[in-house]
Scaffold this motif. Structure first.
Motif, PDB file in Angstrom:
ATOM      1  N   UNK A 181      -6.067  -1.350  -6.075  1.00  0.00           N
ATOM      2  CA  UNK A 181      -7.130  -0.344  -6.137  1.00  0.00           C
ATOM      3  C   UNK A 181      -6.713   0.941  -5.431  1.00  0.00           C
ATOM      4  N   UNK A 182      -6.033   0.760  -4.291  1.00  0.00           N
ATOM      5  CA  UNK A 182      -5.623   1.933  -3.508  1.00  0.00           C
ATOM      6  C   UNK A 182      -4.575   2.749  -4.259  1.00  0.00           C
TER       7      UNK A 182
ATOM      8  N   UNK B  76      -1.364   5.695   3.085  1.00  0.00           N
ATOM      9  CA  UNK B  76      -2.437   4.792   3.487  1.00  0.00           C
ATOM     10  C   UNK B  76      -1.966   3.931   4.666  1.00  0.00           C
TER      11      UNK B  76
ATOM     12  N   UNK C  13      -9.697  -0.101   2.577  1.00  0.00           N
ATOM     13  CA  UNK C  13      -9.787   0.759   1.389  1.00  0.00           C
ATOM     14  C   UNK C  13     -11.223   1.285   1.247  1.00  0.00           C
TER      15      UNK C  13
ATOM     16  N   UNK D  11      -3.871   3.663   8.176  1.00  0.00           N
ATOM     17  CA  UNK D  11      -4.658   2.471   8.525  1.00  0.00           C
ATOM     18  C   UNK D  11      -3.828   1.221   8.843  1.00  0.00           C
TER      19      UNK D  11
ATOM     20  N   UNK E 133     -10.038   1.974  16.350  1.00  0.00           N
ATOM     21  CA  UNK E 133     -10.959   3.059  15.995  1.00  0.00           C
ATOM     22  C   UNK E 133     -12.317   2.500  15.603  1.00  0.00           C
TER      23      UNK E 133
ATOM     24  N   UNK F 245      -6.757 -10.680  -1.117  1.00  0.00           N
ATOM     25  CA  UNK F 245      -7.331  -9.451  -0.549  1.00  0.00           C
ATOM     26  C   UNK F 245      -6.303  -8.320  -0.596  1.00  0.00           C
TER      27      UNK F 245
ATOM     28  N   UNK G 163       0.860  -1.202   0.000  1.00  0.00           N
ATOM     29  CA  UNK G 163       0.000   0.000   0.000  1.00  0.00           C
ATOM     30  C   UNK G 163       0.888   1.241   0.000  1.00  0.00           C
TER      31      UNK G 163
ATOM     32  N   UNK H   7      -6.702  -5.106  -3.050  1.00  0.00           N
ATOM     33  CA  UNK H   7      -6.954  -3.821  -2.370  1.00  0.00           C
ATOM     34  C   UNK H   7      -5.799  -2.844  -2.592  1.00  0.00           C
TER      35      UNK H   7
ATOM     36  N   UNK I 113      -6.265   4.556  -7.000  1.00  0.00           N
ATOM     37  CA  UNK I 113      -7.042   5.630  -6.402  1.00  0.00           C
ATOM     38  C   UNK I 113      -6.132   6.834  -6.096  1.00  0.00           C
TER      39      UNK I 113
END
Lengths: 218, 103
Positions: free
Chosen positions: A58-59, A18, B45, A22, B67, A51, A14, A55, A62
């Protein structure tokens, strides 16, 4: 190597931004998922890998939306600049021999085109909460210098092939860098850049003001 | 904003109240009777996009380690809109004989 460490390595797929936002939560969610799953063999890791790869792709895509915004702004500005230069050459008449476009208004006009096209592309590609963010700056930082340098490049080449009169006109680099404005020095080019940047920034400030008002209203 | 399948399920899970990341993963699995399993990557995401669009927001929790997220008013109305859209699609599918009629 523990499963958590392996997942920690996978998190590097990632973007850094990001991951910073996260990464810790994802690691905690992964640890809970692993603890509560009865099967943590090959099927579990296949699920985690699919996964993560899906993901992360896509990230990453994005995160590249600002580049698409820059490309839209660049394309529209180049076409607009080329269209003006092409029209000038197509309708050329000796009467216009002494006619020159001042560098400053030409730069301002291109800046307005660039600012508007970036703003429209941004409206289509970003949700409202992100529109005011640094993406506009990033998009402009890419599109602005490239637009100045390559304005008039594409159609100039086509026009040279299609329109014989274009052959008698300025060399490609001059049209490249200066478009219609009959400037002959780097200081003129710098003036055009500054004018473009200033007008694009003013436009940006005008376009983002209403959304700031609506944010304060909530 | 039209939510993706995973995003819509996250919105549905949040209709019951605030949840943390793993809680959302469990809820989605339960809501779909195990047919849809989302991993941490897909979940976060989706959370990033939903937060950026203002459909969910972070909320205070007793547990400082993780969170929690809650649905915003806008998130609820987007979820409603999507549910109506899907309901209309099911109606069409029923009309065309793809699904058995309820009557």
């Amino acid at each position: 190597m523990t499963p958590e460490r392996i997942y920690g390595v996978l998190l590097h797929l990632y973007s850094r931004r990001f991951r910073e936002e996260y990464g810790a939560d994802m690691l905690a969610a992964f640890a809970e998922l692993k603890t509560r799953r009865a099967d943590t063999g090959a099927a579990f890791w296949a699920f985690v890998l699919c996964d993560t790869i899906g993901a992360a792709t896509r990230e990453r895509l994005d995160a590249m939306r600002w580049l698409a915004t820059a490309a839209c702004g660049l394309l529209v500005t180049t076409i607009a600049g080329d269209a003006v230069a092409w029209a000038y050459r197509y309708f050329y008449h000796p009467y216009f021999e002494g006619f020159t476009l001042p560098v400053l208004p030409y730069g301002i006009a291109l800046g307005l085109v660039l600012g508007t096209s970036i703003a429209i592309a941004q409206r289509m590609l970003f949700p409202s909460a992100e529109r005011r963010a640094r993406h506009w700056m990033l998009a402009s930082a890419v599109a602005l210098p490239v637009a100045v340098l390559f304005c008039s490049a594409a159609i100039d080449r086509v026009a040279t092939g299609v329109l014989p009169i274009a052959n008698a006109h300025p060399a490609v680099f001059e049209v490249f860098a200066l478009g219609l404005a009959q400037s002959r020095s780097w200081s003129d080019l710098a003036t055009q850049c500054v004018a473009m940047a200033a007008s694009a920034l003013v436009l940006r400030a005008l376009l983002t003001r209403p959304s700031m008002r609506s944010r304060h209203a909530h | 904003m039209t939510p993706t399948r995973a995003e819509f399920h996250v919105l549905l899970a949040l209709l019951d109240g605030p949840r943390h990341g793993y809680g959302l993963m469990q809820d989605v699995e339960e809501l779909t009777a195990g047919r849809l399993q989302i991993g941490p990557g897909t979940l976060y995401t989706a959370i990033k996009r939903l937060r950026a669009a203002g459909l969910i927001s972070e909320t205070d929790t007793d547990d400082e380690r993780r969170r929690c997220y809650k649905l915003t008013r806008k998130g609820r109305s987007v979820a409603e809109e999507e549910a109506h859209r899907l309901n209309d699609l099911v109606r069409v599918a029923r009309k065309r004989g793809l699904l058995p009629s309820t009557s």
